[in-house]
Each structure stands twice: as C-alpha cells, then as structure tokens.
Scaffold this motif. Sequence first.
Motif, short mmCIF file in Angstrom:
data_model
loop_
_atom_site.label_atom_id
_atom_site.label_comp_id
_atom_site.label_asym_id
_atom_site.label_seq_id
_atom_site.Cartn_x
_atom_site.Cartn_y
_atom_site.Cartn_z
N ILE A 264 -0.10 -16.57 -4.55
CA ILE A 264 -0.40 -16.14 -5.66
C ILE A 264 -1.50 -15.11 -5.88
CG2 ILE A 264 0.38 -18.18 -6.70
CD1 ILE A 264 -2.37 -19.50 -6.68
N LEU A 265 -2.33 -14.99 -4.67
CA LEU A 265 -3.41 -14.10 -4.93
C LEU A 265 -3.41 -12.75 -3.82
CD1 LEU A 265 -6.44 -16.75 -4.50
CD2 LEU A 265 -5.56 -15.53 -6.38
N THR A 266 -3.77 -11.81 -4.39
CA THR A 266 -3.77 -10.35 -3.48
C THR A 266 -4.84 -10.55 -2.48
OG1 THR A 266 -5.27 -9.28 -4.99
CG2 THR A 266 -2.98 -9.42 -5.44
N ASP A 267 -4.77 -9.52 -1.43
CA ASP A 267 -5.89 -9.53 -0.57
C ASP A 267 -7.17 -9.10 -1.36
OD1 ASP A 267 -3.98 -10.26 1.39
OD2 ASP A 267 -3.72 -8.10 1.94
N GLY A 268 -7.01 -8.28 -2.07
CA GLY A 268 -8.19 -8.03 -2.87
C GLY A 268 -8.86 -9.29 -3.67
N ASP A 269 -7.92 -9.87 -4.24
CA ASP A 269 -8.51 -11.35 -5.01
C ASP A 269 -9.17 -12.25 -4.15
OD1 ASP A 269 -7.41 -10.35 -7.69
OD2 ASP A 269 -5.67 -11.28 -7.22
N VAL A 270 -8.75 -12.24 -2.82
CA VAL A 270 -9.35 -13.22 -1.67
C VAL A 270 -10.77 -12.73 -1.44
CG1 VAL A 270 -8.95 -14.00 0.43
CG2 VAL A 270 -6.74 -13.97 -1.01
N GLN A 271 -10.83 -11.59 -1.07
CA GLN A 271 -12.04 -10.98 -1.00
C GLN A 271 -13.07 -11.03 -1.93
OE1 GLN A 271 -13.08 -9.94 2.17
NE2 GLN A 271 -11.08 -10.08 3.05
N ARG A 272 -12.69 -10.74 -3.07
CA ARG A 272 -13.75 -10.92 -4.31
C ARG A 272 -14.24 -12.41 -4.53
NH1 ARG A 272 -11.26 -8.59 -9.56
NH2 ARG A 272 -13.38 -9.31 -10.39
N ILE A 273 -13.30 -13.49 -4.50
CA ILE A 273 -13.57 -14.73 -4.60
C ILE A 273 -14.17 -15.39 -3.41
CG2 ILE A 273 -12.45 -17.33 -4.54
CD1 ILE A 273 -10.22 -15.86 -6.02
N PHE A 274 -13.89 -14.90 -2.27
CA PHE A 274 -14.65 -15.30 -0.79
C PHE A 274 -16.26 -14.79 -0.86
CE2 PHE A 274 -16.41 -14.60 3.28
CZ PHE A 274 -16.26 -15.48 3.79
N GLN A 275 -16.52 -13.60 -1.27
CA GLN A 275 -17.91 -12.98 -1.48
C GLN A 275 -18.61 -13.72 -2.65
OE1 GLN A 275 -17.17 -8.57 -2.08
NE2 GLN A 275 -16.48 -8.47 -0.05
N ALA A 276 -18.05 -13.91 -3.85
CA ALA A 276 -18.54 -14.82 -4.77
C ALA A 276 -18.86 -15.91 -4.49
CB ALA A 276 -17.78 -14.93 -5.97
N ALA A 277 -18.03 -16.88 -3.59
CA ALA A 277 -18.39 -18.44 -3.02
C ALA A 277 -19.60 -18.04 -2.05
CB ALA A 277 -17.16 -18.65 -2.47
N GLU A 278 -19.63 -17.13 -1.22
CA GLU A 278 -20.72 -17.01 -0.44
C GLU A 278 -22.03 -17.04 -1.15
OE1 GLU A 278 -20.00 -14.85 3.90
OE2 GLU A 278 -19.60 -13.67 1.89
N GLN A 279 -22.18 -16.36 -2.28
CA GLN A 279 -23.27 -16.15 -2.71
C GLN A 279 -23.49 -17.13 -3.84
OE1 GLN A 279 -22.89 -12.31 -5.14
NE2 GLN A 279 -22.87 -11.14 -3.06
N ALA A 280 -22.80 -17.91 -4.50
CA ALA A 280 -22.90 -18.81 -5.54
C ALA A 280 -22.95 -20.20 -5.09
CB ALA A 280 -21.73 -18.83 -6.70
N LEU A 281 -22.11 -20.40 -3.79
CA LEU A 281 -21.99 -21.79 -3.32
C LEU A 281 -22.79 -21.63 -1.86
CD1 LEU A 281 -18.29 -22.65 -4.00
CD2 LEU A 281 -20.43 -23.25 -5.54
N PRO A 282 -24.08 -22.06 -1.86
CA PRO A 282 -24.99 -21.81 -0.69
C PRO A 282 -24.55 -22.96 0.43
CG PRO A 282 -26.20 -22.84 -2.31
CD PRO A 282 -24.89 -22.25 -2.91
#
Length: 287
Positions: A264-282
């Motif tokens: 259900i997610l593209t490779d670009g979506d996966v990268q964006r969500i992963f980068q957001a999680a790294e910053q927002a969820l310490p």
Amino acid sequence: MGEEYGASLMAIMERGNMQGAARARPEAGTEETRSEERREHHQQAPVKERPEERTAAAMLDDPRMRRWMWRIGVAVVAGLAVVLVVGWRLGLTVAVLVVIGDVVRQSRKSSSVTAWQKSSAAERRTERQLKSLQRNGYLVLHARAVPRDDEGVSDGRIDHLVIGPSGVYAIDSEKWDKRLPVRTMSHLKLFHGPFNKKDRLDEARWEAQQASSILGERVGFDVPVQPSVAIYGPSIPWKVMRVREVDVYAGNRARSYLRRRPKILTDGDVQRIFQAAEQALPPKYPE
C-alpha cells in the motif's frame, strides 16, 4: 591627731588588701576553669583510626576486592590440587586459567549500560526476524519513545516501529509464562491464564494511535499504524487474531505477519515516513 591618722592609714591598707584579694580570686577561678576545660577537651578528643585499619576495612567492604580474593582462593585450591597430582607447572597454569575464566565470565554478565536500557530476550528475537525483511523494503526503528500530545513527555515505548510496503506497524514483544494458556473472548478480551491483558492491549493501541497522529502531521497525509503484540513463551492457538484492535500472534510469526500483506506504500512513502519517525519519535533510552 597622730592616732587618728594612724587609724585612717590602717583602714586604707586593709581595704587595699581586700580589693587585691578580690581581684586575685577571679583570676584563680579562671585558671582553674581553664584547666578543667583542657582536661575535658583532652578526654573528649576522638580516637583516630589507624591508617592500616581504615585501609583494611575499606578493602573488605569493596565488592571488587572480595571478588578478587574469591578468585585467588579458588585458583590456589585448584592449582594445589593439580600440583599434588601432576606438577607445579601445570598447577600454576590451571590457577591462572581459573582467574582468567572467571574474569571473562563476569565481563559477559556485566554491562556499562543500565539494566532498564537493555533490550529483552523477546525484543532481540523479534529484531532478528525483522532484519531479514530489509531486503524487502522494510525499515525498522527499535525502542522509540511516544510523547504525549499536550506535554511532550515520553510516557510510552514502541519496541519495534516497522515501516514498509505493506504499511506501518507498532510491534511490542512480550515474554509470558509458558505454563499458562492464552485465550480470547469474542475478540474483546485476552487472557493469559487467569490474568486479563486488557490494559496491555489498550496501551499498545494508544501508542500506535499517538505515533499515527505524530507521523501524519509530519508527512502531510494519513499514516495508519497497526498495533500488534508478539508473544513468546506460551502456545498461541491461532496465527493472527485481532483483539481490541490489536493483532496478537506468536512471536516466531512476526516476519510472516508482515510479509503476507498487500503493498500500500511506495518506496518514497516509506522513506518519508521513516525519516519523520526518526525525528519525531526519539530513542526511549538515548545514549
């Protein structure tokens, strides 16, 4: 006239002697008081501990020193036993090996990382399964803090936040007593023996909801996060069951639980969500 003068002179001399005696008495009393104070001070002086006694007591109180004394004692006993049977050279070698072996064993047991910062055995087992999914486009963050919306305080922890083609998942790894059975009631209650696991499921659901809200704000689109609990220990009589909106399954099924889902997610979506999680969820326990 002469007699009156003589009498007056005698009276003056007597007053002078009395005043001198009066001045002398306080000085004598002061000297006596000082002597008593010096004696009391001398008697109350603390008894100083001798340096060698203090050093010996400190050494005995030191757990590391006691450990080394134990090692040396065991090494000596083992060495003497070998000396009596074989010879002194082999006995010395055995004694040294005993000390080295105990040092290595203790170093493996101890760690500079605080105990509550270490991952559990269940978490490590799930982590090993998730590593093999990286070639399938899955990215994983471990032990991430979930802050509150209003206070920003890290109250929750997601053991494994998995982001991949099939979506985003918050997996909590649990090690339960294998002697107690696991059962459900109408997909609303989960029991481990007589214990109702409602609170644990509600906590997992809350953590996933918080992560979903935070990540959605960062990337600009909805990011559903599916909570799940991977259970190690007792036998789980089903593959995957959703209880109170939380997927429950045996821990060894964590990898297959993620792989058999539609993309259900593209490779670009996966990268964006992963980068957001790294910053927002310490990290829950930053080094």
